[in-house]
Design a protein around this motif. Structure first.
Motif, PDB file in Angstrom:
ATOM      1  N   LEU A  87       0.822  -1.212   0.000  1.00 27.73           N
ATOM      2  CA  LEU A  87       0.000   0.000   0.000  1.00 27.73           C
ATOM      3  C   LEU A  87       0.859   1.268   0.000  1.00 27.73           C
ATOM      4  CD1 LEU A  87      -2.639  -1.056   2.731  1.00 27.73           C
ATOM      5  CD2 LEU A  87      -2.828  -1.273   0.249  1.00 27.73           C
ATOM      6  N   ASP A  88       2.172   1.101   0.115  1.00 30.04           N
ATOM      7  CA  ASP A  88       3.083   2.237   0.274  1.00 30.04           C
ATOM      8  C   ASP A  88       3.585   2.722  -1.082  1.00 30.04           C
ATOM      9  OD1 ASP A  88       4.701   4.121   1.410  1.00 30.04           O
ATOM     10  OD2 ASP A  88       6.269   2.709   2.023  1.00 30.04           O
ATOM     11  N   LEU A  89       2.666   3.315  -1.865  1.00 30.60           N
ATOM     12  CA  LEU A  89       2.991   3.764  -3.221  1.00 30.60           C
ATOM     13  C   LEU A  89       2.514   5.200  -3.381  1.00 30.60           C
ATOM     14  CD1 LEU A  89       1.335   0.768  -5.138  1.00 30.60           C
ATOM     15  CD2 LEU A  89       3.752   0.974  -4.545  1.00 30.60           C
ATOM     16  N   ALA A  90       3.329   6.035  -4.024  1.00 27.02           N
ATOM     17  CA  ALA A  90       2.941   7.439  -4.217  1.00 27.02           C
ATOM     18  C   ALA A  90       1.624   7.534  -4.999  1.00 27.02           C
ATOM     19  CB  ALA A  90       4.048   8.187  -4.943  1.00 27.02           C
ATOM     20  N   LEU A  91       1.484   6.718  -6.031  1.00 24.22           N
ATOM     21  CA  LEU A  91       0.255   6.777  -6.839  1.00 24.22           C
ATOM     22  C   LEU A  91      -0.964   6.384  -6.011  1.00 24.22           C
ATOM     23  CD1 LEU A  91       1.238   5.292 -10.323  1.00 24.22           C
ATOM     24  CD2 LEU A  91       0.529   7.638  -9.792  1.00 24.22           C
ATOM     25  N   TYR A  92      -0.778   5.399  -5.115  1.00 19.72           N
ATOM     26  CA  TYR A  92      -1.908   4.965  -4.284  1.00 19.72           C
ATOM     27  C   TYR A  92      -2.315   6.073  -3.302  1.00 19.72           C
ATOM     28  CZ  TYR A  92      -4.988   2.200  -1.404  1.00 19.72           C
ATOM     29  OH  TYR A  92      -6.098   1.744  -0.730  1.00 19.72           O
ATOM     30  N   ARG A  93      -1.317   6.800  -2.784  1.00 23.80           N
ATOM     31  CA  ARG A  93      -1.634   7.916  -1.860  1.00 23.80           C
ATOM     32  C   ARG A  93      -2.554   8.919  -2.543  1.00 23.80           C
ATOM     33  NH1 ARG A  93       3.647   7.048  -0.038  1.00 23.80           N
ATOM     34  NH2 ARG A  93       4.689   8.536  -1.380  1.00 23.80           N
ATOM     35  N   ASP A  94      -2.194   9.322  -3.752  1.00 20.71           N
ATOM     36  CA  ASP A  94      -3.016  10.321  -4.463  1.00 20.71           C
ATOM     37  C   ASP A  94      -4.409   9.771  -4.762  1.00 20.71           C
ATOM     38  OD1 ASP A  94      -0.843  11.940  -4.360  1.00 20.71           O
ATOM     39  OD2 ASP A  94      -0.215  11.593  -6.440  1.00 20.71           O
ATOM     40  N   ALA A  95      -4.442   8.507  -5.215  1.00 20.88           N
ATOM     41  CA  ALA A  95      -5.742   7.903  -5.549  1.00 20.88           C
ATOM     42  C   ALA A  95      -6.616   7.777  -4.302  1.00 20.88           C
ATOM     43  CB  ALA A  95      -5.519   6.533  -6.196  1.00 20.88           C
ATOM     44  N   PHE A  96      -5.988   7.393  -3.181  1.00 21.29           N
ATOM     45  CA  PHE A  96      -6.734   7.199  -1.928  1.00 21.29           C
ATOM     46  C   PHE A  96      -7.371   8.516  -1.487  1.00 21.29           C
ATOM     47  CE2 PHE A  96      -7.414   6.665   2.556  1.00 21.29           C
ATOM     48  CZ  PHE A  96      -7.721   5.325   2.707  1.00 21.29           C
ATOM     49  N   LEU A  97      -6.584   9.594  -1.525  1.00 21.45           N
ATOM     50  CA  LEU A  97      -7.113  10.885  -1.063  1.00 21.45           C
ATOM     51  C   LEU A  97      -8.178  11.423  -2.013  1.00 21.45           C
ATOM     52  CD1 LEU A  97      -3.871  12.457   0.414  1.00 21.45           C
ATOM     53  CD2 LEU A  97      -5.991  11.940   1.654  1.00 21.45           C
ATOM     54  N   ALA A  98      -8.027  11.159  -3.306  1.00 19.47           N
ATOM     55  CA  ALA A  98      -9.053  11.615  -4.259  1.00 19.47           C
ATOM     56  C   ALA A  98     -10.373  10.894  -4.000  1.00 19.47           C
ATOM     57  CB  ALA A  98      -8.575  11.368  -5.697  1.00 19.47           C
ATOM     58  N   GLU A  99     -10.290   9.596  -3.747  1.00 20.30           N
ATOM     59  CA  GLU A  99     -11.513   8.822  -3.468  1.00 20.30           C
ATOM     60  C   GLU A  99     -12.129   9.260  -2.141  1.00 20.30           C
ATOM     61  OE1 GLU A  99     -12.834   4.190  -2.860  1.00 20.30           O
ATOM     62  OE2 GLU A  99     -10.956   4.577  -3.914  1.00 20.30           O
ATOM     63  N   LEU A 100     -11.260   9.557  -1.184  1.00 22.56           N
ATOM     64  CA  LEU A 100     -11.754   9.985   0.135  1.00 22.56           C
ATOM     65  C   LEU A 100     -12.455  11.337   0.050  1.00 22.56           C
ATOM     66  CD1 LEU A 100     -12.000   9.588   3.124  1.00 22.56           C
ATOM     67  CD2 LEU A 100      -9.574  10.028   3.387  1.00 22.56           C
ATOM     68  N   LEU A 101     -11.943  12.236  -0.785  1.00 26.17           N
ATOM     69  CA  LEU A 101     -12.615  13.537  -0.942  1.00 26.17           C
ATOM     70  C   LEU A 101     -14.014  13.330  -1.538  1.00 26.17           C
ATOM     71  CD1 LEU A 101     -12.623  16.654  -0.828  1.00 26.17           C
ATOM     72  CD2 LEU A 101     -11.673  16.643  -3.149  1.00 26.17           C
ATOM     73  N   ALA A 102     -14.092  12.478  -2.543  1.00 30.03           N
ATOM     74  CA  ALA A 102     -15.402  12.230  -3.169  1.00 30.03           C
ATOM     75  C   ALA A 102     -16.374  11.629  -2.153  1.00 30.03           C
ATOM     76  CB  ALA A 102     -15.228  11.302  -4.365  1.00 30.03           C
ATOM     77  N   ASP A 103     -15.915  10.634  -1.415  1.00 26.54           N
ATOM     78  CA  ASP A 103     -16.756  10.017  -0.379  1.00 26.54           C
ATOM     79  C   ASP A 103     -17.220  11.052   0.641  1.00 26.54           C
ATOM     80  OD1 ASP A 103     -16.761   7.384  -1.067  1.00 26.54           O
ATOM     81  OD2 ASP A 103     -15.708   6.685   0.740  1.00 26.54           O
ATOM     82  N   SER A 104     -16.280  11.881   1.072  1.00 23.07           N
ATOM     83  CA  SER A 104     -16.579  12.871   2.120  1.00 23.07           C
ATOM     84  C   SER A 104     -17.640  13.856   1.646  1.00 23.07           C
ATOM     85  CB  SER A 104     -15.306  13.635   2.514  1.00 23.07           C
ATOM     86  OG  SER A 104     -14.296  12.739   2.923  1.00 23.07           O
ATOM     87  N   ILE A 105     -17.519  14.287   0.398  1.00 25.49           N
ATOM     88  CA  ILE A 105     -18.508  15.236  -0.148  1.00 25.49           C
ATOM     89  C   ILE A 105     -19.876  14.553  -0.225  1.00 25.49           C
ATOM     90  CG2 ILE A 105     -19.139  16.555  -2.211  1.00 25.49           C
ATOM     91  CD1 ILE A 105     -16.097  17.080  -2.629  1.00 25.49           C
ATOM     92  N   GLY A 106     -19.883  13.288  -0.622  1.00 31.05           N
ATOM     93  CA  GLY A 106     -21.158  12.557  -0.676  1.00 31.05           C
ATOM     94  C   GLY A 106     -21.791  12.420   0.700  1.00 31.05           C
ATOM     95  N   TYR A 107     -21.004  12.000   1.694  1.00 30.86           N
ATOM     96  CA  TYR A 107     -21.570  11.849   3.041  1.00 30.86           C
ATOM     97  C   TYR A 107     -21.984  13.208   3.627  1.00 30.86           C
ATOM     98  CZ  TYR A 107     -20.460   6.892   3.112  1.00 30.86           C
ATOM     99  OH  TYR A 107     -20.432   5.549   2.832  1.00 30.86           O
ATOM    100  N   ALA A 108     -21.244  14.258   3.274  1.00 30.32           N
ATOM    101  CA  ALA A 108     -21.664  15.592   3.725  1.00 30.32           C
ATOM    102  C   ALA A 108     -23.059  15.900   3.181  1.00 30.32           C
ATOM    103  CB  ALA A 108     -20.661  16.645   3.261  1.00 30.32           C
ATOM    104  N   GLY A 109     -23.289  15.537   1.928  1.00 29.78           N
ATOM    105  CA  GLY A 109     -24.613  15.769   1.333  1.00 29.78           C
ATOM    106  C   GLY A 109     -25.706  15.019   2.076  1.00 29.78           C
ATOM    107  N   THR A 110     -25.418  13.772   2.496  1.00 34.06           N
ATOM    108  CA  THR A 110     -26.456  13.013   3.222  1.00 34.06           C
ATOM    109  C   THR A 110     -26.717  13.629   4.603  1.00 34.06           C
ATOM    110  OG1 THR A 110     -24.911  11.386   4.194  1.00 34.06           O
ATOM    111  CG2 THR A 110     -25.872  10.844   2.051  1.00 34.06           C
TER     112      THR A 110
END
Ligand code: SR1
Length: 398
Positions: free
Chosen positions: A317-340
């Motif tokens: 899991l210790d990959l630079a590309l995975y870090r960026d992808a993880f945070l991008a997915e987390l932002l999307a999730d967070s915005i969705g849950y904020a909407g709910t």
């Protein structure tokens, strides 16, 4: 089921004296019941010299409903253990637990009396310069250190087992992801918003996305969540911040906690447009809230990304590309849950004072309608914002 309720003030005082270890021997103690939450009883026990502690007690039912809505008292063990977990990583941001007592279903903890309930502070337009940094750090440290990015695989699963919290999760599953999307008897809807509520109940694309978010909430054991990180669970002052009340803690999707913070700040942004007071002052405060939203996410993402880089244990899991992808997915999730969170606080059972304090029903409906539109857009477009600045710009324009 245990009927452990304190019979009188003397029992509360005796309990505090025995279990806190903070009072002088023979000190004269007083007690007041200060709980204004939905679920539990909260007492403050104090001495003449200013020393004080908080006792939180969980009975076998929901305080605001009564015995008609029973609730597992295991929630208070979960709260005590969650506070202790959080204290491992950000001890300055949570109250200290002095004692947990299973027989009494009670926690004795530090009194954070100098801090004000964040929801009240926001309604009063209080500027809190450290809030974004503190909440961003709280979310990053608690979520990272309880995830598979950091924990050993066996320890992670052992912790998941300790935080199975079905009664409290069921409240969220129903109140966030079901009730507001149908004509449910628990809902509490401003009659002026009825047409919008009916339209939302027919909104199949929205219900599909809410189903996706609900299924992640049910199945995605990413990290130990606070689980109820709304403005009423945060106490703040100019110098500090304390996060309280993690009785909804369980292993779920990180975006649920992050989104709860975003959603609650946005509820106040919408409320400020219609609350009483000078228009320029309200607009300036809305600008501060939007800066705080960006500051919160940027602190969170910066700290979480740094922790991933420095402390990720699993090499796969210790990959630079995975870090960026993880945070991008987390932002999307967070915005969705904020909407709910925004939609359920407008149509569902548990409203917030940020909107309910708007006395004129017409003006309240204006703010509520904006919340519904923003919430819907945030759920539907959660994967398209790409940055917190884009979300903030979207809110400014809508
Ligand atoms: C019946 S409990 C209603 C709400 O209060 C809690 O603080 C949670 O936010 C829950 O959804």
């Amino acid at each position: 089921m245990t009927d452990c309720k304190f019979a009188n003030d003397a029992e509360v005082i005796d309990f505090a004296r025995t279990h806190s270890g903070v009072f002088q021997a023979g000190a004269n103690l007083g007690v007041e019941e200060i709980g204004d939450g939905n679920i539990n009883f909260v007492y403050r026990v104090y001495a003449d010299d200013g020393t004080s502690v908080i006792i939180k007690q969980a009975l076998h039912y929901i305080r605001i409903i009564g015995e008609g809505w029973p609730l597992s008292q295991d929630r208070i063990r979960i709260e005590a253990e969650a506070l202790q977990q959080e204290a491992l990583y950000c001890p300055d941001l949570v109250p200290r637990v002095y004692h947990f007592d299973a027989a009494r279903s009670a926690i004795v903890m530090e009194d954070i009396g100098a801090h004000e309930n964040l929801r009240h502070a926001l309604i009063a337009r209080t500027h809190l310069p450290l809030l974004a940094e503190h909440l961003g750090r709280f979310a990053a440290d608690t979520l990272f250190h309880t995830s598979d990015l950091y924990l050993d695989a066996h320890r992670k699963k052992e912790l998941v087992g300790r935080f199975i919290n079905p009664d409290l999760c069921k409240i969220t599953e129903d109140l966030f992801f079901w009730d507001p999307y149908c004509d449910h008897e628990r809902n509490n809807i401003n009659p002026l918003l009825w047409d919008e509520a009916e339209a939302l109940w027919q909104d199949a694309p929205l219900k599909l996305e809410v189903a996706r978010l609900k299924h992640r909430f049910l199945t995605c054991a990413q990290a130990l969540l606070h689980g109820d990180l709304h403005s009423g669970s945060v106490f703040a002052c100019a110098e500090g911040t304390k996060v309280i009340d993690p009785e909804f803690a369980y292993f779920g999707p990180m975006g649920f906690d992050v989104g709860s913070v975003l959603g609650n700040l946005l509820l106040n942004v919408a409320g400020q447009a219609e609350l009483p007071g000078d228009a320029a002052e309200r607009a300036a405060y809305q600008a501060w809230l939007l800066e705080t939203i960006a500051g919160f996410w940027n602190t969170f993402a910066g700290r979480f990304g740094a922790l991933m880089e420095e402390k990720t244990q699993d090499p796969s899991l210790d990959l630079a590309l995975y870090r960026d992808a993880f945070l991008a997915e987390l932002l999307a999730d967070s915005i969705g849950y904020a909407g709910t969170e925004m939609i359920r606080r407008t149509l569902g059972l548990a409203h917030v004072a940020d909107l309910d304090a708007i006395e004129d029903p017409q003006r309240r409906a204006l703010a509520e309608s904006r919340v519904l539109h923003l919430g819907r857009a945030m759920i539907m477009q959660r994967g398209e914002f790409g940055s917190i600045e884009t979300l903030v710009a979207f809110v400014r324009d809508h």
